[in-house]
Enzyme design. Structure first.
Site, short mmCIF file in Angstrom:
data_model
loop_
_atom_site.label_atom_id
_atom_site.label_comp_id
_atom_site.label_asym_id
_atom_site.label_seq_id
_atom_site.Cartn_x
_atom_site.Cartn_y
_atom_site.Cartn_z
N SER A 44 0.85 -1.18 0.00
CA SER A 44 0.00 0.00 0.00
C SER A 44 0.88 1.23 0.00
CB SER A 44 -0.88 0.02 1.25
OG SER A 44 -0.11 0.39 2.40
N ASP A 45 0.35 2.34 -0.46
CA ASP A 45 1.01 3.61 -0.17
C ASP A 45 0.89 3.82 1.34
OD1 ASP A 45 2.29 6.05 -0.41
OD2 ASP A 45 1.14 6.65 -2.16
#
Length: 775
Positions: free
Chosen positions: A295-296
């Site tokens: 994920s960011d």
């Protein structure tokens, strides 16, 4: 075996087994100096990585498994597994952003290449590959020196530069999907240790791990109350198919990237990191992705707290792991995964799946092969950082990326022998830091534009003109007085990271504050036409200077990296012939009336929506995509061996012909299949001659257009580019391989790529070549 191994471990063995974590020793598992490691199948390098990973995961408790699902993964002492940091950055050089790399040891600086957008202006895939190679080598050197806690680097940024206001557009290779995809492939192959053509790795050992980000349709950070964390990008299937997704497909299928980052935003209501169709069906299923998906940072938490997409933290955890995400940059999975299992929202097998992907990449990096000094890439040390070769490469990239936008009456190059005085004016003229852009590392050297120009003209006076780049306070009279006493004036204006960066989109496309007034006043006062240098990432409307005869030349320098000042001075004084071309459209200032939130690429005449990028935008432009001047003049011609007719009907079996006959004179690329698409490829041969007086290097850009374009098909699109070096009077022929399935197809509203029958025109500057497609 599991019980046997556990019984053999004692505190002394554990001490030996644990990673050496001194600052000069890189972290690694499976130390050959410890005889107990032979009992761990995951340490046996002769076994396939798949079996080694299965063994490692089988030893882990649920708590240990969960601990590995975040970017700062802790050690597993009883197995000798060290801490690992997934978050490191290497956008245009190894960076200190993230938690993985430090510069407080033997390596205190690294090569700072130009920011990506300027490097893209070279349109030189071989250069991009060599930069990736250099970054990968320096990254491995930092690890070997004990200054990196991980070897996974979250680059490249391959989102389309859709809107000129986007603060992170500077990080991307521009607005064209073909260019962005080719850049991704070249960079990834370079940094990971693959060959330029690919195929050397075959999912084997990695020099460093690259990550294609931000997946997908992410190109808004903070604009007019809309922020990236809660933004829902409404994207048509058509635009996804031919604009937003192709760079990621190239990065995965051709580049064989080992990482993907899912973005903060939603696409059509679904958060990217919770989208099974995106992460599993598309990336892993259709594109054959073998790697990890992160994920960011805090994007998982955002799904619950900002998007309000899920009803509980545990449901959020279940959604992202079931979708195919593997590691969370942040702490959300660490905090809520166990309760998700306990509440039966998530099976432990979903965690195991993620761990298999994560440990596979760490093993491909050689981090479970014992002391790296004796392994592949183990001999890369501090002496291979900031080498002369790498610094020369940074200079080459800056030289070949800088774009000459205006050169009235051949004002440039200036004569080195006839100039006795020079004035440099502007807030970016004496600032080396601004030249490196964002996500930078500490550069090997630091040279201001002023200092570089002073090496040519000792009598060079400087005045900043503005107190800062925002130019809310300006000293026009002082700047004018400085200009009046000089033979020539160089104005160094533009933007910096206070104007455009992550979480900072622009509201205007003009120069900040009173910069325009400063330029106009100085140009009016100067004895000769002035030279305007624009240091910026995103495009700026400088129409006032373009049409002002007192502004003789305009140069776009982007953020040109550690050697940018030198490169710019060489161009101004003729030691290098500029050849860069714009990788983005420069829009007029009133384009800001278009909402940045409107993701549509194609125009809508009924509402006045003008579309986006050179492929679809139908409004006025300050400068076009692919525009760039040179001190030379080049002429082009199509060589007659290029075919005039493509009989795609002869490549199809009767079943496919029947299906296509009812599809309005078009042919589905998927119906054609891989074999027919390969057979349909042809070569376009182009003659290029340098008819100017000086040698030069420039990219040759080949476009194609439909003879009857609709609002749904591109006005034109790039089908190939190559960089060519020619001496004065020299001629060469350049061959482009054209794939009708890739280069001459268009997307339907349903997102299906089709080839329509009829004429296409290959376009090269003012030359066109007709090709009739028969289906």
């Amino acid at each position: 075996m599991k019980l046997l191994v556990t019984a053999l471990i004692n505190p002394i063995c554990l001490a030996l087994l644990l990673l050496h974590t001194e600052s000069t020793q890189p972290p690694f598992s499976c130390d050959s100096a410890n005889p107990q490691t032979k009992f761990f199948p995951f340490c046996q390098t002769k076994l396939p990585i798949r079996k080694r990973v299965l063994d490692l995961v089988s030893h882990l408790t649920l708590d240990e498994k969960i601990s590995q699902l975040v970017n700062s993964a802790p050690a597993i002492p009883r197995l000798g597994v060290p801490p690992y940091e997934w978050w490191s950055e290497a956008l245009h050089g190894v960076s200190g952003y993230g938690y993985g790399v430090t510069f407080n040891g033997r390596i205190s600086s690294v090569t700072s290449f130009p920011q990506v957008l300027l490097t893209a202006a070279t349109f030189d895939s071989h250069l991009w590959y060599r930069i990736g190679q250099a970054i990968g080598k320096e990254a491995r050197a930092v690890y070997n020196a004990g200054q990196a806690k991980g070897m996974t680097f979250w680059a490249p940024n391959i989102n389309i530069f859709r809107d000129p206001r986007w603060g992170r557009g500077q990080e991307t290779p521009g607005e064209d999907p073909l260019v962005v995809g080719n850049y991704a492939v070249a960079y990834v192959r370079g940094i990971q240790g693959d060959s330029f053509q690919g195929g050397k790795l075959n999912n084997g050992h990695l020099q460093a791990s690259a990550c294609c980000k931000h997946f997908t349709a992410y190109d808004l950070d903070n604009w007019n109350g809309f922020i990236r964390f809660g933004f829902n990008a409404e994207v048509t299937k058509q635009d996804l198919a031919d604009t937003y997704q192709p760079p990621f497909r190239s990065c995965v299928k051709d580049g064989r990237a080992s990482g993907i980052m899912c973005a903060y935003n939603r696409v059509n209501g679904v958060p990217n990191c919770a989208d099974y169709n995106l992460l599993t069906k598309t990336a892993r299923g259709e594109w054959g992705f073998h790697g990890y998906i992160t994920s960011d940072c805090d994007a998982v938490e955002v799904i619950y707290n900002v998007h309000k997409y899920t009803k509980s933290p545990e449901e959020t955890v279940a959604d992202v792991l079931k979708a195919g995400m593997d590691v969370n940059c942040g702490s959300f999975l660490k905090n809520y995964t166990k309760s998700a299992v306990q509440q039966k929202k998530l099976l432990e097998t979903a965690i195991d799946r993620a761990l298999h992907n994560l440990f596979t990449v760490r093993m491909r990096l050689g981090l479970f092969n014992g002391n790296p000094n004796g392994q592949l890439f183990g001999n890369i040390g501090p002496n291979q950082v900031c080498t002369q070769e790498h610094q020369d490469l940074a200079l080459e990239a800056a030289r070949n990326g800088i774009v000459l936008l205006k050169n009235s009456a051949k004002l440039l190059p200036l004569s080195k022998n006839k100039i006795t005085s020079l004035a440099v004016i502007g807030p970016n003229g004496n600032n080396a830091y601004v030249l490196v852009g964002n996500y930078e590392g500490p550069p090997c050297k630091s040279v201001e534009i002023l200092k570089a120009l002073q090496s040519y003209v000792k009598n060079t006076q400087f005045h900043p003109g503005c107190h800062a780049v925002n130019c809310t306070s300006v000293a026009i009279d002082d700047a004018v007085n400085t200009a009046k006493g000089a033979d020539y004036v160089v104005l160094v204006m533009g933007l910096d990271q206070s104007q455009e960066m992550e979480e900072r989109d622009r509201l205007y496309l003009t120069l900040p504050g009173q910069q325009e007034s400063l330029v106009t006043a100085v140009a009016k006062a100067a004895e000769k036409p002035v030279i305007l240098v624009l240091v910026c990432g995103g495009p700026v409307d400088v129409s006032f200077a373009k049409y002002n005869p007192q502004v003789g030349s305009i140069l776009w320098a982007g953020y040109p990296g550690e050697a940018g000042g030198i490169a710019l001075a060489e161009i101004i004084f003729g030691d290098h012939n500029p050849g860069g071309k714009l990788p983005v459209t420069w829009y007029p200032k009133d384009f800001t009336r278009v909402p940045m939130t409107d993701m549509r690429m194609r125009p809508e005449p009924s509402s006045g929506y003008p579309g986006r990028t050179y492929r679809f935008y139908n409004g006025e432009k300050v400068f076009e995509f692919g525009y760039g001047l040179s001190y030379s003049t080049y002429t082009y011609e199509f060589v007659s061996s290029t075919p005039n007719t493509l009989h795609l009907n002869l490549l199809l079996n009767s079943r496919t012909k029947t299906e296509s006959s009812s599809s309005l004179h078009s042919l589905s690329v998927s119906d054609m299949g891989t074999e027919a698409c390969e057979k349909a490829k042809f070569s376009a041969l182009v003659g290029v001659e340098n008819s100017g007086e000086v040698a030069g290097k420039h990219p040759v850009l080949l476009f194609a257009r439909h003879d009857r374009p609709s609002n749904q098909s591109p006005l034109k699109q790039l089908v190939g580019f190559q960089s060519v070096s020619l001496n004065s009077g020299e001629r060469t022929e350049v061959e482009f391989e054209i794939s009708p399935c890739e280069h001459l197809s268009t997307a339907t509203e349903d997102g299906l790529m089709v080839i329509e029958e009829g004429y296409r025109y290959l376009m090269l500057e003012d030359k066109e070549y007709p090709i009739n497609i028969v289906i």
